[in-house]
Design a protein around this motif. Sequence first.
Motif, PDB file in Angstrom:
ATOM      1  N   UNK A   1      -7.664   1.935   3.853  1.00 15.93           N
ATOM      2  CA  UNK A   1      -6.331   1.553   3.404  1.00 15.93           C
ATOM      3  C   UNK A   1      -6.014   2.348   2.148  1.00 15.93           C
ATOM      4  N   UNK A   2      -4.854   2.972   2.111  1.00 18.13           N
ATOM      5  CA  UNK A   2      -4.460   3.771   0.949  1.00 18.13           C
ATOM      6  C   UNK A   2      -2.975   3.570   0.686  1.00 18.13           C
ATOM      7  N   UNK A   3      -2.598   3.603  -0.567  1.00 13.55           N
ATOM      8  CA  UNK A   3      -1.230   3.246  -0.962  1.00 13.55           C
ATOM      9  C   UNK A   3      -0.800   4.088  -2.154  1.00 13.55           C
ATOM     10  N   UNK A   4       0.443   3.899  -2.586  1.00 13.75           N
ATOM     11  CA  UNK A   4       0.861   4.523  -3.838  1.00 13.75           C
ATOM     12  C   UNK A   4       1.443   3.459  -4.762  1.00 13.75           C
ATOM     13  N   UNK A   5       1.948   3.878  -5.895  1.00 10.23           N
ATOM     14  CA  UNK A   5       2.393   2.960  -6.933  1.00 10.23           C
ATOM     15  C   UNK A   5       3.587   2.115  -6.514  1.00 10.23           C
ATOM     16  N   UNK A   6       4.333   2.572  -5.523  1.00  5.76           N
ATOM     17  CA  UNK A   6       5.527   1.836  -5.092  1.00  5.76           C
ATOM     18  C   UNK A   6       5.270   0.871  -3.935  1.00  5.76           C
ATOM     19  N   UNK A   7       4.041   0.825  -3.445  1.00  2.79           N
ATOM     20  CA  UNK A   7       3.735   0.023  -2.268  1.00  2.79           C
ATOM     21  C   UNK A   7       3.913  -1.463  -2.550  1.00  2.79           C
ATOM     22  N   UNK A   8       4.610  -2.131  -1.637  1.00  2.00           N
ATOM     23  CA  UNK A   8       4.774  -3.591  -1.694  1.00  2.00           C
ATOM     24  C   UNK A   8       4.098  -4.163  -0.456  1.00  2.00           C
ATOM     25  N   UNK A   9       3.007  -4.867  -0.661  1.00  2.00           N
ATOM     26  CA  UNK A   9       2.239  -5.346   0.489  1.00  2.00           C
ATOM     27  C   UNK A   9       1.722  -6.751   0.265  1.00  2.00           C
ATOM     28  N   UNK A  10       1.902  -7.588   1.278  1.00  2.00           N
ATOM     29  CA  UNK A  10       1.294  -8.914   1.331  1.00  2.00           C
ATOM     30  C   UNK A  10       0.224  -8.834   2.414  1.00  2.00           C
ATOM     31  N   UNK A  11      -1.012  -9.038   2.043  1.00  2.00           N
ATOM     32  CA  UNK A  11      -2.123  -8.829   2.976  1.00  2.00           C
ATOM     33  C   UNK A  11      -2.516 -10.090   3.742  1.00  2.00           C
ATOM     34  N   UNK A  12      -1.661 -11.096   3.707  1.00  2.00           N
ATOM     35  CA  UNK A  12      -2.022 -12.364   4.333  1.00  2.00           C
ATOM     36  C   UNK A  12      -2.126 -12.274   5.852  1.00  2.00           C
ATOM     37  N   UNK A  13      -1.293 -11.447   6.485  1.00  2.00           N
ATOM     38  CA  UNK A  13      -1.377 -11.320   7.943  1.00  2.00           C
ATOM     39  C   UNK A  13      -2.713 -10.726   8.366  1.00  2.00           C
ATOM     40  N   UNK A  14      -3.210  -9.798   7.578  1.00  2.00           N
ATOM     41  CA  UNK A  14      -4.517  -9.214   7.851  1.00  2.00           C
ATOM     42  C   UNK A  14      -5.600 -10.282   7.732  1.00  2.00           C
ATOM     43  N   UNK A  15      -5.507 -11.075   6.686  1.00  2.00           N
ATOM     44  CA  UNK A  15      -6.482 -12.142   6.471  1.00  2.00           C
ATOM     45  C   UNK A  15      -6.408 -13.167   7.606  1.00  2.00           C
ATOM     46  N   UNK A  16      -5.217 -13.500   8.009  1.00  2.00           N
ATOM     47  CA  UNK A  16      -5.045 -14.481   9.106  1.00  2.00           C
ATOM     48  C   UNK A  16      -5.704 -13.979  10.380  1.00  2.00           C
ATOM     49  N   UNK A  17      -5.496 -12.692  10.677  1.00  2.00           N
ATOM     50  CA  UNK A  17      -6.079 -12.150  11.914  1.00  2.00           C
ATOM     51  C   UNK A  17      -7.599 -12.190  11.866  1.00  2.00           C
TER      52      UNK A  17
END
Length: 376
Positions: free
Chosen positions: A355-371
């Motif tokens: 997983x890689x992102x930049x400074x502007x990334x807006x992410x909620x990782x709850x769906x990943x955790x749920x799966x």
Amino acid sequence: MAVYLDYNASSPVDERVLERMIEVYRLHFGNADSRTHVFGTDAKEIVSTSRKSIASILGVDSTDLFFTSGSTESNNMAILGLLEYAQTSERNHFITTAIEHKSVLETMKFLQSHGCTVDFVAPDASGRIKANQILDLVTDKTLLVSVMHVNSETGIIQPIEEIGDALAGTSTYFHIDATQGFGKLNDSLRCTKYDMMSLTAHKLGGPQGIGALILKRGRNYKRPPVKPLMYGGQQERGYRPGTTPVALVAGFALAAELCDKEASEHLSACAKIKESFLSAVSELDYAINGDPQYCLPSTINISFKGVDAEGIFLATKDDYAFSNGSACNSGSHAPSYVLEAMGLPESRINEAIRISWNHNTKADFQELVKYINSIS
């Protein structure tokens, strides 16, 4: 729409960069090598200014920076361009690592098929090469050492400064693939001693299709004995013929300027995103691949125990866009050669996602955790 989390493969173009490129496409459309009219002169000035800007960021002479189509071409030029010299000088020993980008690994294998000797150095489970693993292999026949700055799959930063210091003043050339480090760790690149460096624009908010190779003049004011791979024009002082893509060059320069100026802010924001991710998965059974203390704040390679990576991609594709490694290898379901070189067990490799992102990334990782919770 899925959240884009594959910035190590390619980043979206910064809006400011896009605006600059559109301006060049609309108003500065001349060929930079057309010498008989103002349109050519105008385009040539943009290329010259852009070259000086990127060179200034790295503290090198602008005449030592040559534009290419990207790091893959730059890596091929730096390595394959030395083949003739290696064959005629009998200094035909090359050293690299087993975790390099395929544009380095496959080129090194090509050298082997043409009589050269190549050592491929593997890291331990930390994902980080120890400098002495490289330096202990250097002999008077070693022509080139090629080491990436940051690994694209794990985000692990390699000891280029230590290697560069040790090789400085020797007859061995040092090449750095700075694809993932340029724009993020410029202070390190400015402090490192090297002879050649590969760069690209599309990892730092610039356009795809443009990069650069730095060929420093060092020993007796001469550049490394690199021969061009293509012929047919005198662009880039004969090293890289072909019409210069003026708009791409201008976009590359602006992206580099913005990243250099805003690097501290960007890295801080990326670190907070990583903290958010680790907090979200804290109750899950996982292992981080690579030593976190040497990892970019914008990258994580992680294996969730008992959860196949391909299953994660399929189950979460509507929510997230990420990968299990370098884009150069993404068409294959073969295990990651980087994680294999680190000596990780097959089960952990099959569970790994990057997983890689930049400074502007807006992410909620709850769906990943749920799966992951649903199948654990």
